[in-house]
Design a protein around this motif. Structure first.
Motif, PDB file in Angstrom:
ATOM      1  N   ALA A  44      46.830  49.021  53.430  1.00 34.55           N
ATOM      2  CA  ALA A  44      46.996  48.397  52.118  1.00 34.55           C
ATOM      3  C   ALA A  44      48.315  47.640  52.034  1.00 34.55           C
ATOM      4  CB  ALA A  44      46.923  49.458  51.022  1.00 34.55           C
ATOM      5  N   GLY A  45      49.388  48.241  52.530  1.00 30.58           N
ATOM      6  CA  GLY A  45      50.685  47.568  52.505  1.00 30.58           C
ATOM      7  C   GLY A  45      50.687  46.302  53.338  1.00 30.58           C
ATOM      8  N   ALA A  46      50.085  46.378  54.531  1.00 29.82           N
ATOM      9  CA  ALA A  46      50.019  45.199  55.395  1.00 29.82           C
ATOM     10  C   ALA A  46      49.219  44.084  54.730  1.00 29.82           C
ATOM     11  CB  ALA A  46      49.390  45.578  56.740  1.00 29.82           C
ATOM     12  N   MET A  47      48.129  44.442  54.061  1.00 24.21           N
ATOM     13  CA  MET A  47      47.297  43.433  53.411  1.00 24.21           C
ATOM     14  C   MET A  47      48.008  42.794  52.224  1.00 24.21           C
ATOM     15  SD  MET A  47      43.490  45.128  53.497  1.00 24.21           S
ATOM     16  CE  MET A  47      42.699  43.707  52.734  1.00 24.21           C
ATOM     17  N   LEU A  48      48.756  43.579  51.465  1.00 23.99           N
ATOM     18  CA  LEU A  48      49.488  43.014  50.329  1.00 23.99           C
ATOM     19  C   LEU A  48      50.495  41.971  50.798  1.00 23.99           C
ATOM     20  CD1 LEU A  48      50.145  46.163  48.103  1.00 23.99           C
ATOM     21  CD2 LEU A  48      48.700  44.201  47.539  1.00 23.99           C
ATOM     22  N   ALA A  49      51.253  42.314  51.836  1.00 24.49           N
ATOM     23  CA  ALA A  49      52.243  41.370  52.348  1.00 24.49           C
ATOM     24  C   ALA A  49      51.568  40.139  52.943  1.00 24.49           C
ATOM     25  CB  ALA A  49      53.124  42.048  53.393  1.00 24.49           C
ATOM     26  N   ALA A  50      50.499  40.352  53.708  1.00 21.83           N
ATOM     27  CA  ALA A  50      49.803  39.224  54.319  1.00 21.83           C
ATOM     28  C   ALA A  50      49.217  38.297  53.264  1.00 21.83           C
ATOM     29  CB  ALA A  50      48.700  39.730  55.252  1.00 21.83           C
ATOM     30  N   SER A  51      48.738  38.864  52.168  1.00 23.40           N
ATOM     31  CA  SER A  51      48.160  38.042  51.105  1.00 23.40           C
ATOM     32  C   SER A  51      49.181  37.052  50.557  1.00 23.40           C
ATOM     33  CB  SER A  51      47.648  38.931  49.963  1.00 23.40           C
ATOM     34  OG  SER A  51      46.613  39.770  50.404  1.00 23.40           O
ATOM     35  N   VAL A  52      50.407  37.527  50.384  1.00 24.76           N
ATOM     36  CA  VAL A  52      51.444  36.681  49.793  1.00 24.76           C
ATOM     37  C   VAL A  52      52.084  35.768  50.835  1.00 24.76           C
ATOM     38  CG1 VAL A  52      53.653  36.664  48.571  1.00 24.76           C
ATOM     39  CG2 VAL A  52      51.910  38.360  47.983  1.00 24.76           C
ATOM     40  N   ILE A  83      38.711  32.660  43.003  1.00 23.97           N
ATOM     41  CA  ILE A  83      37.417  32.488  43.672  1.00 23.97           C
ATOM     42  C   ILE A  83      37.240  33.542  44.762  1.00 23.97           C
ATOM     43  CG2 ILE A  83      36.092  30.967  45.193  1.00 23.97           C
ATOM     44  CD1 ILE A  83      37.299  28.601  43.633  1.00 23.97           C
ATOM     45  N   GLY A  84      38.300  33.770  45.540  1.00 22.05           N
ATOM     46  CA  GLY A  84      38.217  34.765  46.604  1.00 22.05           C
ATOM     47  C   GLY A  84      37.971  36.166  46.073  1.00 22.05           C
ATOM     48  N   LEU A 211      43.138  29.363  52.457  1.00 20.61           N
ATOM     49  CA  LEU A 211      44.177  30.390  52.424  1.00 20.61           C
ATOM     50  C   LEU A 211      44.149  31.157  51.105  1.00 20.61           C
ATOM     51  CD1 LEU A 211      47.084  28.322  54.029  1.00 20.61           C
ATOM     52  CD2 LEU A 211      45.905  30.257  55.072  1.00 20.61           C
ATOM     53  N   GLY A 212      43.992  30.435  49.996  1.00 23.34           N
ATOM     54  CA  GLY A 212      43.971  31.091  48.689  1.00 23.34           C
ATOM     55  C   GLY A 212      42.756  31.980  48.503  1.00 23.34           C
ATOM     56  N   ILE A 213      41.595  31.510  48.943  1.00 30.05           N
ATOM     57  CA  ILE A 213      40.375  32.314  48.821  1.00 30.05           C
ATOM     58  C   ILE A 213      40.497  33.594  49.644  1.00 30.05           C
ATOM     59  CG2 ILE A 213      37.925  32.373  49.438  1.00 30.05           C
ATOM     60  CD1 ILE A 213      37.814  29.390  48.636  1.00 30.05           C
ATOM     61  N   ALA A 214      41.038  33.467  50.854  1.00 30.99           N
ATOM     62  CA  ALA A 214      41.233  34.653  51.688  1.00 30.99           C
ATOM     63  C   ALA A 214      42.203  35.629  51.029  1.00 30.99           C
ATOM     64  CB  ALA A 214      41.746  34.244  53.065  1.00 30.99           C
ATOM     65  N   ALA A 215      43.262  35.101  50.405  1.00 27.95           N
ATOM     66  CA  ALA A 215      44.226  35.966  49.720  1.00 27.95           C
ATOM     67  C   ALA A 215      43.568  36.703  48.559  1.00 27.95           C
ATOM     68  CB  ALA A 215      45.407  35.134  49.214  1.00 27.95           C
ATOM     69  N   GLY A 216      42.765  35.998  47.785  1.00 29.09           N
ATOM     70  CA  GLY A 216      42.080  36.641  46.669  1.00 29.09           C
ATOM     71  C   GLY A 216      41.158  37.752  47.126  1.00 29.09           C
ATOM     72  N   ALA A 217      40.462  37.516  48.239  1.00 30.70           N
ATOM     73  CA  ALA A 217      39.566  38.541  48.778  1.00 30.70           C
ATOM     74  C   ALA A 217      40.350  39.778  49.198  1.00 30.70           C
ATOM     75  CB  ALA A 217      38.789  37.974  49.967  1.00 30.70           C
ATOM     76  N   MET A 218      41.481  39.565  49.869  1.00 32.95           N
ATOM     77  CA  MET A 218      42.281  40.695  50.332  1.00 32.95           C
ATOM     78  C   MET A 218      42.881  41.464  49.162  1.00 32.95           C
ATOM     79  SD  MET A 218      44.167  39.124  53.693  1.00 32.95           S
ATOM     80  CE  MET A 218      44.866  40.692  54.167  1.00 32.95           C
ATOM     81  N   LEU A 219      43.394  40.747  48.167  1.00 33.95           N
ATOM     82  CA  LEU A 219      43.989  41.417  47.013  1.00 33.95           C
ATOM     83  C   LEU A 219      42.944  42.237  46.257  1.00 33.95           C
ATOM     84  CD1 LEU A 219      46.333  38.586  45.698  1.00 33.95           C
ATOM     85  CD2 LEU A 219      47.031  40.768  46.716  1.00 33.95           C
ATOM     86  N   PHE A 220      41.737  41.709  46.156  1.00 38.14           N
ATOM     87  CA  PHE A 220      40.678  42.451  45.471  1.00 38.14           C
ATOM     88  C   PHE A 220      40.396  43.768  46.182  1.00 38.14           C
ATOM     89  CE2 PHE A 220      36.260  43.719  45.122  1.00 38.14           C
ATOM     90  CZ  PHE A 220      36.095  43.797  43.743  1.00 38.14           C
ATOM     91  N   ILE A 221      40.309  43.720  47.505  1.00 37.24           N
ATOM     92  CA  ILE A 221      40.007  44.935  48.260  1.00 37.24           C
ATOM     93  C   ILE A 221      41.120  45.965  48.094  1.00 37.24           C
ATOM     94  CG2 ILE A 221      39.607  45.884  50.557  1.00 37.24           C
ATOM     95  CD1 ILE A 221      37.335  44.187  49.333  1.00 37.24           C
TER      96      ILE A 221
END
Length: 260
Positions: A44-52, A83-84, A211-221
């Motif tokens: 979860a921490g890795a995904m939060l940082a990667a999203s931003v 959208i993501g 990039l934004g859609i991928a970030a939205g998907a990761m943040l949602f998860i």
């Protein structure tokens, strides 16, 4: 070497780094509930940082390079993130409730299995614009831009591979199968890299949205699936998950900002 082949090869190597990062799980022994929380917290921490730092900020910068002013670039990224998130929420609704006889090999882990497989889908999805970014950099016949991009993304992919494999091991999958799935999530990058190198102009114009859609998907998860599970663990005494989340966040932040 042609720029197109260089872009494909570099994105392939970067994608394979996901599997390399997953290799440490081969040395892991059994995973109890406490270790499950640690692995998911790190993910979860890795995904939060990667999203931003891997997705939203580079997407904003790319939109600015393409001529958008600050307001337009911000609106583009905000819309793409929404959208993501919406797309991933719909995917989650379509997934069947997993039981111990299907995707969750450990009895009683059906909800966690659903969360983990959504997480795997999000990692795979976010690797597509990363691969395209490598291909675009090389497709523009710029080794100076392409090589650091490929190296940086490859290094970032390693903890992502560990997070994917660790989460699957936590569900009870064999360590070898977990590594194989982690590797598969990275192998979308050379496909996207080849496409990016072939159609540099089109890929560049779509890159902020991807990039934004991928970030939205990761943040949602992270926010809807993993964090609530970690909160439950904290309330029953598994407080190490909070520290694991912080470590994953700090590590990926460093890799995203110091390497590329």
């Amino acid at each position: 070497m042609s720029p197109i082949f260089a872009g494909f090869l570099a994105s392939l190597i970067a994608g394979l780094a996901t599997g390399v990062g997953a290799l440490p799980v081969l040395a892991m022994r059994g995973v109890d509930a406490a270790r499950q929380s640690l692995l998911l917290g790190f993910a979860a921490g890795a995904m939060l940082a990667a999203s931003v730092f891997s997705l939203i900020l580079p997407g904003f910068e790319q939109a600015r390079v393409m001529g958008s002013d600050i307001a337009d670039a911000t609106l583009t990224m905000a819309a793409a993130v929404l959208i993501g998130g919406f797309a991933m929420s719909q995917l989650g609704a379509l997934l069947p409730q997993m039981d111990s006889g299907r995707l969750a090999p450990v009895a009683g882990t059906s909800q966690r299995a659903r969360s983990v497989w959504l997480f795997v889908a999000a990692i795979t999805f976010h690797n597509i614009p990363e691969g395209a970014a490598v291909g675009v950099a090389f497709g523009g016949d710029s080794l100076r831009a392409g090589l650091p991009t490929a190296i940086g993304i490859g290094i970032q992919n390693m903890p992502e591979g560990l997070a994917v494999a660790g989460a699957l091991v936590a569900l009870g999958y064999t360590r070898l199968r977990a590594v194989q799935v982690a590797l598969a999530t990275g192998l979308v990058e050379p496909i996207a890299g080849l496409a990016g190198a072939l159609v540099v102009a089109a890929a560049t114009s779509l890159l902020p949205w991807g990039l934004g859609i991928a970030a939205g998907a990761m943040l949602f998860i992270v926010l809807s699936e993993i964090v609530p599970d970690l909160d439950l663990g904290v309330r029953v005494g598994q407080r190490g998950a909070t520290a694991a989340l912080a470590i994953g966040l700090a590590l990926m932040t460093f890799l995203d900002t110091a390497i590329v």
